[in-house]
Write a protein that holds these residues in place. Structure first.
Motif, PDB file in Angstrom:
ATOM      1  N   ASN A   1      82.655  46.450  42.548  1.00  0.00           N
ATOM      2  CA  ASN A   1      83.880  46.772  43.309  1.00  0.00           C
ATOM      3  C   ASN A   1      83.979  48.264  43.599  1.00  0.00           C
ATOM      4  O   ASN A   1      84.309  48.675  44.718  1.00  0.00           O
ATOM      5  N   GLU A   2      83.712  49.071  42.575  1.00  0.00           N
ATOM      6  CA  GLU A   2      83.789  50.526  42.754  1.00  0.00           C
ATOM      7  C   GLU A   2      82.728  51.012  43.733  1.00  0.00           C
ATOM      8  O   GLU A   2      82.962  51.937  44.514  1.00  0.00           O
TER       9      GLU A   2
ATOM     10  N   GLN B   1      81.507  49.384  46.333  1.00  0.00           N
ATOM     11  CA  GLN B   1      81.950  49.069  47.691  1.00  0.00           C
ATOM     12  C   GLN B   1      83.007  50.055  48.174  1.00  0.00           C
ATOM     13  O   GLN B   1      82.998  50.468  49.338  1.00  0.00           O
ATOM     14  N   LYS B   2      83.921  50.429  47.289  1.00  0.00           N
ATOM     15  CA  LYS B   2      84.960  51.400  47.653  1.00  0.00           C
ATOM     16  C   LYS B   2      84.331  52.739  48.047  1.00  0.00           C
ATOM     17  O   LYS B   2      84.694  53.343  49.064  1.00  0.00           O
ATOM     18  N   LEU B   3      83.377  53.193  47.217  1.00  0.00           N
ATOM     19  CA  LEU B   3      82.745  54.486  47.491  1.00  0.00           C
ATOM     20  C   LEU B   3      81.880  54.437  48.752  1.00  0.00           C
ATOM     21  O   LEU B   3      81.826  55.410  49.514  1.00  0.00           O
TER      22      LEU B   3
ATOM     23  N   THR C   1      82.390  52.590  51.379  1.00  0.00           N
ATOM     24  CA  THR C   1      83.326  52.630  52.516  1.00  0.00           C
ATOM     25  C   THR C   1      83.835  54.042  52.749  1.00  0.00           C
ATOM     26  O   THR C   1      83.921  54.514  53.897  1.00  0.00           O
ATOM     27  N   LYS C   2      84.170  54.713  51.656  1.00  0.00           N
ATOM     28  CA  LYS C   2      84.652  56.092  51.756  1.00  0.00           C
ATOM     29  C   LYS C   2      83.573  57.006  52.320  1.00  0.00           C
ATOM     30  O   LYS C   2      83.831  57.871  53.171  1.00  0.00           O
TER      31      LYS C   2
ATOM     32  N   ASP D   1      79.125  60.730  47.370  1.00  0.00           N
ATOM     33  CA  ASP D   1      79.680  59.380  47.249  1.00  0.00           C
ATOM     34  C   ASP D   1      78.598  58.321  47.439  1.00  0.00           C
ATOM     35  O   ASP D   1      78.606  57.279  46.772  1.00  0.00           O
TER      36      ASP D   1
ATOM     37  N   SER E   1      77.715  55.633  44.680  1.00  0.00           N
ATOM     38  CA  SER E   1      77.780  54.231  45.098  1.00  0.00           C
ATOM     39  C   SER E   1      76.461  53.520  44.813  1.00  0.00           C
ATOM     40  O   SER E   1      76.443  52.368  44.341  1.00  0.00           O
TER      41      SER E   1
END
Length: 571
Positions: A187-188, A190-192, A194-195, A204, A208
């Protein structure tokens, strides 16, 4: 006819009086009086007619009778009208009383209903409040639990990010991770990712990629690494590039290499390592040099997996030569591993003498080490050295290697080393048996059983079962009885180990066949252990013993049984 009409009118009048009980008393009396007047008028007319009919032939008495009957009916009507009036008056009184009493009763009933309704409302309010309070309490507990869960997840995510960001070799973190940690990392990641797409941040992307690698999402990891390398290539152009950026480039290349390795793309993995080594061949940066040492070690390991043992040995030699004088503890561990793996590769190429030399070099290099990881490797090296010397029929030297291991790590608390020590004691006993030193072998086995009698380690229990099995064989060859206690311990240590149980049953059959044929029992054994391989169990000692048996029939039975068991794996 007139009289019938009069009676009919009178009856209708009475019926109407009783039918309309809702009329007032005054109305009733007025109507009755009018009807009486009407009847009296009719009566007068009849009397006049009677006077005028005197000249007619009808009898005066008949008319008089008619008049009397009419008077009687008038009287009856008056009586009935009086009764009807009384009834009407009674009804009026009741209605009048009802007009007063009914509102009172209605008021009281209404008050009672209101009071009941009020009580019901209070009970409902109390019940509803209780239920609401209970639901509110449940909600609070649920909310608190969720808050704690979210907080814990946030803390775990933060800790995971911190660990991964500070790790130079994320592959070392990838062992024994829980499904929760894996999901969190995914999950983390995917967040990074995207960022990073929005900010084009190589930092990042690298983090990621590490998270994806940790979550075993190697395809995602590779995509993020390539994006990171693309962004880094824009700023890593000359010698003036910041050292931190260079370190990140080296880390990204190494991460790409190990990702290919996890994807079983060994050739691509090795190419990336070579790119890393070439890019930073002149560097003095200690962080980058550590990545280079890891790249060399992994290159040798992957070449070994590809059965390119000579090339693997060269990679290990380059690592040992380049970093021999290092003071970096992480690189020292890699050097110790390189010695061990080099020796193993040489053994795979049947260069046993060279293998032993490499092991001795490792022991000499790290003789004073306090590093636990390196000490564990030293124990493994001593075990491998003793095993290889035993294969080379250098039994005395093999026993020395085993004794050095047992002496050096006598007080260890390391479970892996304890397991190795148990295995070494079994091997030592076996070698002593081959040297016809059976009594010494039994002492070694007994020492093993005593040292680890309280163990809960399943691997050590397996070695203890092996020791007992060797004791049973020794006792059989020397015509001695097996103790009930040792048999009990063997079954306790083996439990679900079918191979050891099979070997034990085979020994029992060989023992029993001395007295009588065991063909039926052998057939039973085939059914009981139809899917079990007997393993690499040597029958040399038993065959030698069988040859020396004096009873010819017993000798024949034993030899046939041993031959059948030797071919067990080919059944």
């Amino acid at each position: 006819m007139a009289l019938k009409s009069l009676l009919f009118v009178s009856l209708l009048t009475l019926i109407s009086l009783f039918a309309d009980t809702s009329s007032t008393d005054a109305e009733f009396r007025g109507e009755a009086k009018a009807k009486i007047t009407f009847l009296e008028k009719q009566n007068n007319e009849l009397k006049i007619k009677l006077d005028s009919l005197e000249d007619k032939q009808k009898s005066v008495e008949e008319y008089q009778n008619i008049i009397d009957r009419q008077d009687k009916r008038i009287e009856d009507v008056n009586t009935k009208m009086s009764v009807a009036g009384a009834i009407v008056s009674f009804l009026a009184i009741i209605i009048g009383i009802g007009g007063v009493v009914f509102p009172i009763v209605l008021f009281r009933q209404n008050m009672k209903i209101q009071e009941q309704a009020k009580n019901d409302i209070e009970l409902w309010k109390e019940k509803t409040k209780k239920e609401f309070d209970e639901e509110l309490e449940k909600f609070k507990k649920h909310a608190n639990a969720k808050t704690e869960e979210i907080t814990k997840d946030a803390e775990n995510a933060h800790q995971l990010l911190e660990i991964i960001e500070n790790s130079h070799d994320v592959s070392q973190l990838n062992n024994n991770i829980s499904s929760e940690e894996q999901e969190l990392a995914s999950n983390e990641s995917q967040k990074l990712a995207t960022k990073a797409k929005k900010t084009s941040s190589w930092k990042d992307y690298i983090t990621s990629a590490k998270l994806s690698f940790f979550a075993k999402n190697y395809g995602d990891a590779l995509r993020s690494i390539n994006e990171a390398l693309h962004e880094l290539s824009k700023i890593v152009k000359d010698e003036n590039t910041e050292e931190f950026v260079k370190e990140q480039l080296a880390q990204a290349l190494f991460l790409k290499g190990i990702t290919f390795g996890e994807m079983n793309k060994n050739e691509e993995e090795i190419k990336v390592y070579e790119e890393l080594l070439h890019t930073f061949k002149e560097t003095k940066n200690e962080t980058i040099r550590e990545q280079m040492a890891r790249a060399l070690f992994n290159k040798g390991f992957s070449l070994g997996q590809m059965n390119q043992n000579e090339e693997a040995t060269k990679a290990y030699d380059e690592l040992l030569h380049t970093f021999r004088e290092t003071t970096n503890e992480a690189i020292k561990e890699l050097i110790a591993k390189a010695f061990f793996n080099k020796g193993f590769s040489l053994g795979q190429m049947n260069q046993n003498e060279e293998e032993i030399k490499v092991y001795d070099e490792l022991l000499h290099t790290f003789i004073e080490t306090t590093n636990e990881a390196i000490k564990e490797l030293i124990a493994k090296v001593l075990g491998n050295k003793g095993f290889r010397l035993g294969q080379m029929n250098q039994n005395e030297e093999a026993i020395k290697a085993y004794d050095e291991l047992l002496r050096s790590f006598k007080e260890t608390n390391n479970d892996a080393i304890k397991e190795l020590m148990a295995k070494v004691q079994v091997n030592k006993g076996f070698i002593l048996g081959q040297m016809n030193k059976s009594e010494e072998a039994i002492k070694v086995y007994d020492e093993l059983l005593h040292t680890f009698k309280e163990t809960t380690n399943e691997a050590i229990k397996e070695q203890m079962a092996n020791a007992l099995l060797n004791i049973f064989e020794y006792l059989l060859i020397n015509n001695k009885e097996w103790s009930d206690e040792n048999m009990r311990l063997f079954k306790e240590y083996t439990k679900n180990n079918q191979q050891l149980l099979l070997q034990f049953e085979m020994l029992q059959i060989v023992k029993n066949v001395l007295q009588k044929e065991q063909t039926y029992r052998r057939e039973q054994l085939k059914q009981e252990f139809s899917d079990t391989n007997v393993g690499n169990w040597g029958w040399k000692e038993l065959k030698t013993w069988a040859e020396k048996l004096e009873d010819a029939e017993a000798k024949k039975r034993v030899q046939q049984t041993i031959e059948a068991f030797e071919n067990w794996n080919m059944k």
